[in-house]
Scaffold this motif. Structure first.
Motif, mmCIF file in Angstrom:
data_model
loop_
_atom_site.group_PDB
_atom_site.id
_atom_site.type_symbol
_atom_site.label_atom_id
_atom_site.label_comp_id
_atom_site.label_asym_id
_atom_site.label_seq_id
_atom_site.Cartn_x
_atom_site.Cartn_y
_atom_site.Cartn_z
ATOM 1 N N GLY A 162 2.716 -7.603 8.172
ATOM 2 C CA GLY A 162 2.431 -8.973 7.744
ATOM 3 C C GLY A 162 1.378 -8.974 6.661
ATOM 4 N N ALA A 163 0.249 -9.600 6.940
ATOM 5 C CA ALA A 163 -0.821 -9.739 5.927
ATOM 6 C C ALA A 163 -1.573 -8.426 5.784
ATOM 7 C CB ALA A 163 -1.754 -10.863 6.322
ATOM 8 N N GLN A 164 -0.970 -7.458 5.098
ATOM 9 C CA GLN A 164 -1.587 -6.139 4.979
ATOM 10 C C GLN A 164 -2.696 -6.092 3.928
ATOM 11 O OE1 GLN A 164 1.742 -3.550 4.295
ATOM 12 N NE2 GLN A 164 1.689 -2.875 6.394
ATOM 13 N N VAL A 165 -2.400 -6.542 2.729
ATOM 14 C CA VAL A 165 -3.365 -6.414 1.651
ATOM 15 C C VAL A 165 -4.387 -7.536 1.762
ATOM 16 C CG1 VAL A 165 -3.667 -6.424 -0.846
ATOM 17 C CG2 VAL A 165 -1.723 -5.241 0.168
ATOM 18 N N LEU A 166 -5.669 -7.154 1.842
ATOM 19 C CA LEU A 166 -6.744 -8.125 1.980
ATOM 20 C C LEU A 166 -7.311 -8.461 0.606
ATOM 21 C CD1 LEU A 166 -8.623 -6.471 4.969
ATOM 22 C CD2 LEU A 166 -7.032 -8.378 5.042
ATOM 23 N N PRO A 167 -7.737 -9.696 0.396
ATOM 24 C CA PRO A 167 -8.344 -10.043 -0.886
ATOM 25 C C PRO A 167 -9.672 -9.317 -1.050
ATOM 26 C CG PRO A 167 -8.519 -11.865 0.668
ATOM 27 C CD PRO A 167 -7.683 -10.818 1.322
ATOM 28 N N ALA A 168 -10.047 -9.079 -2.298
ATOM 29 C CA ALA A 168 -11.318 -8.395 -2.576
ATOM 30 C C ALA A 168 -12.476 -9.284 -2.145
ATOM 31 C CB ALA A 168 -11.428 -8.065 -4.055
ATOM 32 N N PRO A 169 -13.449 -8.727 -1.416
ATOM 33 C CA PRO A 169 -14.602 -9.522 -1.004
ATOM 34 C C PRO A 169 -15.494 -9.843 -2.201
ATOM 35 C CG PRO A 169 -14.711 -7.295 -0.097
ATOM 36 C CD PRO A 169 -13.456 -7.396 -0.890
ATOM 37 N N GLU A 170 -16.256 -10.899 -2.074
ATOM 38 C CA GLU A 170 -17.164 -11.322 -3.140
ATOM 39 C C GLU A 170 -18.474 -10.550 -3.051
ATOM 40 O OE1 GLU A 170 -16.487 -13.580 -5.542
ATOM 41 O OE2 GLU A 170 -14.469 -13.704 -4.728
ATOM 42 N N GLY A 171 -19.117 -10.364 -4.170
ATOM 43 C CA GLY A 171 -20.450 -9.776 -4.208
ATOM 44 C C GLY A 171 -20.448 -8.262 -4.180
ATOM 45 N N ASP A 172 -21.653 -7.734 -4.140
ATOM 46 C CA ASP A 172 -21.881 -6.294 -4.154
ATOM 47 C C ASP A 172 -21.633 -5.725 -2.762
ATOM 48 O OD1 ASP A 172 -22.653 -3.740 -4.703
ATOM 49 O OD2 ASP A 172 -24.779 -4.198 -4.941
ATOM 50 N N LEU A 173 -20.835 -4.679 -2.666
ATOM 51 C CA LEU A 173 -20.521 -4.073 -1.377
ATOM 52 C C LEU A 173 -21.348 -2.823 -1.102
ATOM 53 C CD1 LEU A 173 -16.634 -4.403 -1.427
ATOM 54 C CD2 LEU A 173 -18.300 -5.906 -0.350
ATOM 55 N N MET A 191 11.785 -7.564 6.248
ATOM 56 C CA MET A 191 10.567 -7.742 5.472
ATOM 57 C C MET A 191 10.906 -8.372 4.125
ATOM 58 S SD MET A 191 8.425 -4.216 5.981
ATOM 59 C CE MET A 191 6.751 -4.698 5.840
ATOM 60 N N THR A 192 10.003 -9.192 3.664
ATOM 61 C CA THR A 192 10.198 -9.810 2.359
ATOM 62 C C THR A 192 9.831 -8.814 1.260
ATOM 63 O OG1 THR A 192 7.950 -10.648 2.197
ATOM 64 C CG2 THR A 192 9.569 -12.048 3.346
ATOM 65 N N THR A 193 10.180 -9.162 0.043
ATOM 66 C CA THR A 193 9.856 -8.300 -1.095
ATOM 67 C C THR A 193 8.346 -8.136 -1.233
ATOM 68 O OG1 THR A 193 11.854 -9.029 -2.225
ATOM 69 C CG2 THR A 193 10.163 -7.985 -3.573
ATOM 70 N N ALA A 194 7.592 -9.220 -1.057
ATOM 71 C CA ALA A 194 6.131 -9.151 -1.163
ATOM 72 C C ALA A 194 5.553 -8.216 -0.100
ATOM 73 C CB ALA A 194 5.524 -10.545 -1.035
ATOM 74 N N GLU A 195 6.075 -8.285 1.120
ATOM 75 C CA GLU A 195 5.589 -7.407 2.188
ATOM 76 C C GLU A 195 5.927 -5.950 1.899
ATOM 77 O OE1 GLU A 195 5.676 -10.403 6.054
ATOM 78 O OE2 GLU A 195 7.466 -9.241 5.574
ATOM 79 N N LEU A 196 7.103 -5.700 1.357
ATOM 80 C CA LEU A 196 7.478 -4.329 0.993
ATOM 81 C C LEU A 196 6.580 -3.784 -0.114
ATOM 82 C CD1 LEU A 196 11.374 -4.551 1.088
ATOM 83 C CD2 LEU A 196 9.900 -3.281 2.654
ATOM 84 N N LEU A 197 6.260 -4.630 -1.099
ATOM 85 C CA LEU A 197 5.365 -4.206 -2.184
ATOM 86 C C LEU A 197 3.953 -3.941 -1.654
ATOM 87 C CD1 LEU A 197 6.553 -6.530 -5.085
ATOM 88 C CD2 LEU A 197 6.899 -4.062 -4.875
ATOM 89 N N ASP A 198 3.481 -4.803 -0.759
ATOM 90 C CA ASP A 198 2.166 -4.588 -0.144
ATOM 91 C C ASP A 198 2.135 -3.276 0.635
ATOM 92 O OD1 ASP A 198 1.194 -6.924 -1.204
ATOM 93 O OD2 ASP A 198 1.191 -8.041 0.699
ATOM 94 N N ALA A 199 3.183 -3.023 1.411
ATOM 95 C CA ALA A 199 3.250 -1.785 2.198
ATOM 96 C C ALA A 199 3.260 -0.564 1.283
ATOM 97 C CB ALA A 199 4.487 -1.792 3.096
ATOM 98 N N ALA A 200 3.988 -0.643 0.172
ATOM 99 C CA ALA A 200 4.036 0.466 -0.777
ATOM 100 C C ALA A 200 2.670 0.686 -1.419
ATOM 101 C CB ALA A 200 5.095 0.202 -1.846
ATOM 102 N N LEU A 201 1.970 -0.404 -1.763
ATOM 103 C CA LEU A 201 0.638 -0.297 -2.348
ATOM 104 C C LEU A 201 -0.334 0.364 -1.374
ATOM 105 C CD1 LEU A 201 -1.524 -0.928 -4.493
ATOM 106 C CD2 LEU A 201 -1.727 -3.206 -3.456
ATOM 107 N N VAL A 202 -0.309 -0.084 -0.128
ATOM 108 C CA VAL A 202 -1.187 0.492 0.901
ATOM 109 C C VAL A 202 -0.910 1.985 1.051
ATOM 110 C CG1 VAL A 202 -1.614 0.527 3.398
ATOM 111 C CG2 VAL A 202 -1.622 -1.639 2.160
ATOM 112 N N GLU A 203 0.356 2.356 1.154
ATOM 113 C CA GLU A 203 0.713 3.759 1.357
ATOM 114 C C GLU A 203 0.314 4.631 0.170
ATOM 115 O OE1 GLU A 203 4.584 6.608 2.211
ATOM 116 O OE2 GLU A 203 4.729 4.468 2.613
ATOM 117 N N GLU A 204 0.665 4.224 -1.032
ATOM 118 C CA GLU A 204 0.377 5.050 -2.215
ATOM 119 C C GLU A 204 -1.127 5.178 -2.459
ATOM 120 O OE1 GLU A 204 2.235 7.095 -4.185
ATOM 121 O OE2 GLU A 204 3.642 6.694 -2.569
#
Length: 172
Positions: free
Chosen positions: A132-143, A1-14
């Motif tokens: 892979g692409a774990q962290v999704l970008p924030a959607p636009e508009g009111d949710l 895993m790349t550094t970015a993927e490891l950081l994304d995985a850590a963000l998701v988990e925490e």
């Protein structure tokens, strides 16, 4: 895993560990708030049985999108893709996951026999992050969306005199 993927995985988990509630969108596209436990690299949920949270659009082995909210502010922290993996009752994985879930289940009418009821009547799913692409970008508009209909409501109408009582309390 790349550094970015490891950081994304850590963000998701925490983020998911600290949040008591996640929003999950399954195959039908309907989002539903679910309580969960983070256990061994995945969010584990129990439901689809009497007295438990419904998640009918989560298909065994199917995709899901998870949105994690901030525990203190309630806003969106992170979104990630997952695969809904069913756990079979009686397996070592199921026993370990249910042990964690049992400690977090509030107000259960049958605290001692709850695991047996879950084995008979409910589904326990692991929402495993997709590599892979774990962290999704924030959607636009009111949710914001109205709550889905459910028989699990506990709120009654506000008593007629309550606003007057609360108004008095603020003044004194």
């Amino acid at each position: 895993m790349t550094t970015a993927e490891l950081l994304d995985a850590a963000l998701v988990e925490e983020a998911t560990k600290k949040s008591g509630l996640i929003w999950v969108r399954g195959a039908s596209g309907t989002e539903r708030a679910l309580w969960h436990v983070w256990h061994e690299g995945a969010a584990v949920v129990v439901g689809d049985g009497p007295g438990e949270q419904p998640f009918p659009d989560l298909v065994d082995g199917g995709p899901a999108t998870v949105t994690v909210r901030s525990k203190d502010k309630g806003g969106r922290l992170v979104g990630w893709r997952a695969t809904a993996v069913p756990l079979d009752p009686g397996t070592q994985e199921w026993e370990a996951a249910v042990g964690e879930l049992k400690g977090k289940r509030l107000n259960a009418p049958d605290a001692e026999t709850m695991p047996q009821r879950w084995a008979r009547e409910c589904r326990v799913l692991r929402l495993e992050p997709v590599r892979g692409a774990q962290v999704l970008p924030a959607p636009e508009g009111d949710l914001a969306a109205p709550p889905l209909p459910s028989s699990a409501t506990t709120r009654d109408a506000v008593p007629a005199g309550l606003p007057r009582l609360l108004g008095r309390r603020k003044k004194s």
